[in-house]
Scaffold this motif. Sequence first.
Motif: not given
Length: 292
Positions: A147-161
């Motif tokens: 679920l983390i790898k799908l979140v965040g901008p296209v160019e950049g690291p994944p994000m954890h909410a």
Amino acid sequence: MGALSHLRIVEIGSAAATSYCARLFADFGASVQKIEPPAGDPLRRTAPLTPKGRSAWFAFLNFNKSSVALDRNDANATLRLTELIGACDILLDGRDVDAADCPAFDLAALKQRHPGLIHLSANWFGDQGPYAEFEATDATVRALAGLIKLVGPVEGPPMHAPDFQTGILAGLWGFISAASSVLGRMQDGRGRSNHLSIFESSIAVTEYIMFESFVRGDIMRRIGVNRFWPTFPVGIYETKHGWLGVTTVTPAQWRAFCEMLGLLSCATIQNCSWVSTACSISGKSKARSFRD
């Protein structure tokens, strides 16, 4: 009077999964008693906090419940808890995730004396399998489920909410399981015991990805659209006319939201930090309330 107003629920522990499951029962009218230590559920002190120091997350997960404070060091606490469970229809048990200083009790004896009791226990990886005894966190399970790898901008690291996404997903599945057990009990009068795996509940959201990858021959990547801060502001803000919940999923929705409030300078997220945006929203004066 809700559809489930005839049900009595006891929730123990401080797991987001059982808390959200119990919240769903409460939303449908069930009577929910949440067992807390004398100092209160630890989640009561979890940010974000309101100006009065109350946890917004606790309020969200525990709406429409009543609280019962029990001190595990009190000799009568076990007896009181046993009486509460013996009088309920469903026991939502989150002790394997966070016991929250819950008094000890004899679950096997309770089930024997009350054969109609429905018991739902939550844990991180289920009660069987190679990871059954492992402890985890919401972030751990979210990463393992993809679920983390799908979140965040296209160019950049994944994000954890900073939220309880896996707990909420598990709570939804737990509600379905416990409600189904109620239907089964209507047929034969017997209670059921179910084990809720937070990890498996999360996998159910992402399992389609492997089939898409097999068909397309490509790994699913982020598309740059998500609901999580700091990509787009999300949270609960106090305004001059009450409280405003902000959840914007797409850039178009964010722009429309800013235009609705007359905050055109914030419509482009790069031009405004989420903190200053929240301040603008909180201080915005309107002739009518946001509810209108």
